[in-house]
Scaffold this motif. Structure first.
Motif, PDB file in Angstrom:
ATOM      1  N   THR A 176      -4.486  11.188  21.553  1.00  0.00           N
ATOM      2  CA  THR A 176      -4.331  12.457  20.835  1.00  0.00           C
ATOM      3  C   THR A 176      -3.458  12.290  19.605  1.00  0.00           C
ATOM      4  OG1 THR A 176      -4.622  13.753  22.866  1.00  0.00           O
ATOM      5  CG2 THR A 176      -3.489  14.827  21.029  1.00  0.00           C
ATOM      6  N   GLY A 177      -2.367  11.550  19.752  1.00  0.00           N
ATOM      7  CA  GLY A 177      -1.478  11.318  18.615  1.00  0.00           C
ATOM      8  C   GLY A 177      -2.161  10.553  17.492  1.00  0.00           C
ATOM      9  N   ARG A 178      -2.933   9.548  17.855  1.00  0.00           N
ATOM     10  CA  ARG A 178      -3.654   8.782  16.829  1.00  0.00           C
ATOM     11  C   ARG A 178      -4.675   9.650  16.107  1.00  0.00           C
ATOM     12  NH1 ARG A 178      -6.409   3.449  18.692  1.00  0.00           N
ATOM     13  NH2 ARG A 178      -6.751   3.371  16.428  1.00  0.00           N
ATOM     14  N   LEU A 179      -5.406  10.458  16.855  1.00  0.00           N
ATOM     15  CA  LEU A 179      -6.403  11.330  16.234  1.00  0.00           C
ATOM     16  C   LEU A 179      -5.748  12.379  15.338  1.00  0.00           C
ATOM     17  CD1 LEU A 179      -8.877  11.730  19.211  1.00  0.00           C
ATOM     18  CD2 LEU A 179      -9.460  10.866  16.939  1.00  0.00           C
ATOM     19  N   ASP A 180      -4.631  12.934  15.788  1.00  0.00           N
ATOM     20  CA  ASP A 180      -3.921  13.900  14.955  1.00  0.00           C
ATOM     21  C   ASP A 180      -3.500  13.266  13.634  1.00  0.00           C
ATOM     22  OD1 ASP A 180      -4.208  15.833  16.867  1.00  0.00           O
ATOM     23  OD2 ASP A 180      -2.091  15.944  17.415  1.00  0.00           O
ATOM     24  N   GLU A 181      -2.960  12.064  13.698  1.00  0.00           N
ATOM     25  CA  GLU A 181      -2.529  11.388  12.478  1.00  0.00           C
ATOM     26  C   GLU A 181      -3.715  11.089  11.568  1.00  0.00           C
ATOM     27  OE1 GLU A 181       0.194   9.553   9.789  1.00  0.00           O
ATOM     28  OE2 GLU A 181       0.373  11.017  11.422  1.00  0.00           O
ATOM     29  N   GLY A 182      -4.830  10.673  12.156  1.00  0.00           N
ATOM     30  CA  GLY A 182      -6.021  10.412  11.355  1.00  0.00           C
ATOM     31  C   GLY A 182      -6.528  11.660  10.663  1.00  0.00           C
TER      32      GLY A 182
ATOM     33  N   GLU B 245      -2.069  11.133  25.769  1.00  0.00           N
ATOM     34  CA  GLU B 245      -1.151  11.479  24.686  1.00  0.00           C
ATOM     35  C   GLU B 245      -1.250  10.515  23.513  1.00  0.00           C
ATOM     36  OE1 GLU B 245       3.670  12.239  24.057  1.00  0.00           O
ATOM     37  OE2 GLU B 245       2.795  12.122  26.070  1.00  0.00           O
ATOM     38  N   ALA B 246      -1.399   9.228  23.809  1.00  0.00           N
ATOM     39  CA  ALA B 246      -1.458   8.239  22.734  1.00  0.00           C
ATOM     40  C   ALA B 246      -2.703   8.436  21.863  1.00  0.00           C
ATOM     41  CB  ALA B 246      -1.436   6.824  23.313  1.00  0.00           C
TER      42      ALA B 246
ATOM     43  N   ALA C  66      -6.007   4.735   6.875  1.00  0.00           N
ATOM     44  CA  ALA C  66      -5.440   5.197   8.140  1.00  0.00           C
ATOM     45  C   ALA C  66      -6.418   6.114   8.865  1.00  0.00           C
ATOM     46  CB  ALA C  66      -4.118   5.915   7.885  1.00  0.00           C
ATOM     47  N   ALA C  67      -7.090   6.986   8.115  1.00  0.00           N
ATOM     48  CA  ALA C  67      -8.054   7.897   8.731  1.00  0.00           C
ATOM     49  C   ALA C  67      -9.258   7.142   9.286  1.00  0.00           C
ATOM     50  CB  ALA C  67      -8.507   8.927   7.703  1.00  0.00           C
ATOM     51  N   ALA C  68      -9.722   6.133   8.553  1.00  0.00           N
ATOM     52  CA  ALA C  68     -10.920   5.388   8.970  1.00  0.00           C
ATOM     53  C   ALA C  68     -10.738   4.735  10.337  1.00  0.00           C
ATOM     54  CB  ALA C  68     -11.263   4.336   7.924  1.00  0.00           C
ATOM     55  N   GLU C  69      -9.525   4.300  10.634  1.00  0.00           N
ATOM     56  CA  GLU C  69      -9.273   3.619  11.906  1.00  0.00           C
ATOM     57  C   GLU C  69      -9.488   4.525  13.109  1.00  0.00           C
ATOM     58  OE1 GLU C  69      -5.392   1.964  11.796  1.00  0.00           O
ATOM     59  OE2 GLU C  69      -5.846   0.526  10.191  1.00  0.00           O
ATOM     60  N   THR C  70      -9.394   5.846  12.901  1.00  0.00           N
ATOM     61  CA  THR C  70      -9.495   6.771  14.031  1.00  0.00           C
ATOM     62  C   THR C  70     -10.884   7.392  14.187  1.00  0.00           C
ATOM     63  OG1 THR C  70      -8.755   8.693  12.746  1.00  0.00           O
ATOM     64  CG2 THR C  70      -7.053   7.332  13.781  1.00  0.00           C
ATOM     65  N   ILE C  71     -11.769   7.191  13.230  1.00  0.00           N
ATOM     66  CA  ILE C  71     -13.102   7.796  13.333  1.00  0.00           C
ATOM     67  C   ILE C  71     -13.839   7.354  14.595  1.00  0.00           C
ATOM     68  CG2 ILE C  71     -15.393   7.954  12.255  1.00  0.00           C
ATOM     69  CD1 ILE C  71     -13.996   7.956   9.537  1.00  0.00           C
ATOM     70  N   PRO C  72     -13.776   6.068  15.010  1.00  0.00           N
ATOM     71  CA  PRO C  72     -14.471   5.680  16.248  1.00  0.00           C
ATOM     72  C   PRO C  72     -13.946   6.373  17.500  1.00  0.00           C
ATOM     73  CG  PRO C  72     -13.981   3.744  14.908  1.00  0.00           C
ATOM     74  CD  PRO C  72     -13.234   4.877  14.303  1.00  0.00           C
ATOM     75  N   LEU C  73     -12.774   7.007  17.424  1.00  0.00           N
ATOM     76  CA  LEU C  73     -12.218   7.712  18.572  1.00  0.00           C
ATOM     77  C   LEU C  73     -12.760   9.131  18.707  1.00  0.00           C
ATOM     78  CD1 LEU C  73      -8.457   6.683  18.202  1.00  0.00           C
ATOM     79  CD2 LEU C  73     -10.214   5.606  19.636  1.00  0.00           C
TER      80      LEU C  73
END
Length: 299
Positions: free
Chosen positions: A173-179, A170-171, A232-239
């Motif tokens: 998924t939430g980060r990726l959704d926000e990104g 869930e965590a 904020a988006a850049a932080e989630t690209i590695p995921l």
């Protein structure tokens, strides 16, 4: 159960039609999708085609065809109804909607994402009808609602494509959704600044505030907002799955470069010229994004 030969052939024809839409309206996007893994590429193109056709319906196609506002509403309503029907049945007589529905059903894209998109398209149509002789101005709440439906949910749709074979906690998924939402919002806000003349003069819309004309201070505020969204988006690209990262990084880099160029351009110039990134710079940004992705670990 796999598709039979007739349905498979029809779906291939629908996907070719989706690719034709991309070729007609955005060569840059078409090139960017080539950086996606083969398992994602056509699905993302199918999403783009539906979004683009709907956007064109409310941005002048029906108007220039001589349709009265009620007829324009009917054209959009019929597209919405057919999309809903195709999601339920898995098939449509409209090739673009058929291609999108096949992607949506495969990738768990449902009404929670599709309905806000069409709500924003309806806002475009109704804002022009309500204020035919003056600018339709968007206050902060109207802007946020519009951007969520027109751009953030499109980012979420693409993310659903990338995630369709994954099961994430869930965590994450939430980060990726926000990104995905932040990247979509940044793209849309950059395009609002790039399209100031077309939006205000041709379409009669002021997406970035209630004033008749933006000031340089307004432009600086939006540039800062976009940088926060891009960071904020850049932080989630590695995921993301590795076969999606190069394309997303390239798009992120391109819009970062556009935002930097907007920051160095006066508002008066933005109202006259659409800011672009030279092809040579684009090539360098794409190369860097690909190399970065190749050298990082697989998620």
């Amino acid at each position: 159960m796999s598709d039979g030969p007739a349905l498979a052939q029809y779906t291939m024809a629908a996907e070719r039609a989706a690719n034709e839409v991309i070729g007609a309206y955005s060569t840059s996007f078409g090139l960017a999708t080539r950086l996606l893994g083969a398992r994602h590429r056509q699905h993302v193109r199918n999403i783009y085609a539906l979004v683009r056709v709907a956007d064109e319906l409310v941005d002048g196609v029906t108007d220039e065809a001589g349709l009265a506002i009620e007829q324009q509403r009917d054209a959009l309503d019929r597209m919405i109804a057919e999309t809903r029907r195709a999601l339920e049945l898995g098939c449509s007589g409209d090739l673009i909607i058929h291609a999108f529905a096949r992607t949506a059903r495969t990738s768990r894209i449902d009404e929670s994402l599709i309905e806000p998109f069409f709500a924003s398209m309806r806002t475009d149509l109704e804002s022009r009808a309500a204020t035919p002789t003056r600018l339709a101005a968007f206050d902060a709440q109207a802007h946020d609602d519009y951007v969520y439906g027109s751009a953030e949910v499109v980012g979420l749709m693409c993310l659903r494509v990338f995630q369709r074979d994954q099961r994430l906690d869930e965590a994450t998924t939430g980060r990726l959704d926000e990104g995905a939402r932040m990247l979509g919002a940044a793209f849309q806000n950059v395009n609002f600044l790039r399209d100031l003349r077309d939006d205000t003069v041709r379409l009669g819309r002021s997406y970035l505030g209630t004033a008749e004309r933006l000031s340089d201070e307004d432009r600086e505020t939006w540039v800062r907002t976009i940088r926060v969204q891009l960071d904020a988006a850049a932080e989630t690209i590695p995921l993301l799955p590795k076969d999606a990262r190069a394309a997303v990084r390239s798009a992120h880099a391109l819009f970062s470069a556009l935002n930097d160029r907007i920051a160095a351009t006066t508002v008066d110039e933005l109202y006259r010229t659409r800011i672009r990134v030279p092809d040579a710079v684009k090539a360098r940004l794409v190369t860097r994004a690909v190399l970065t992705t190749w050298t990082e670990p697989r998620a």
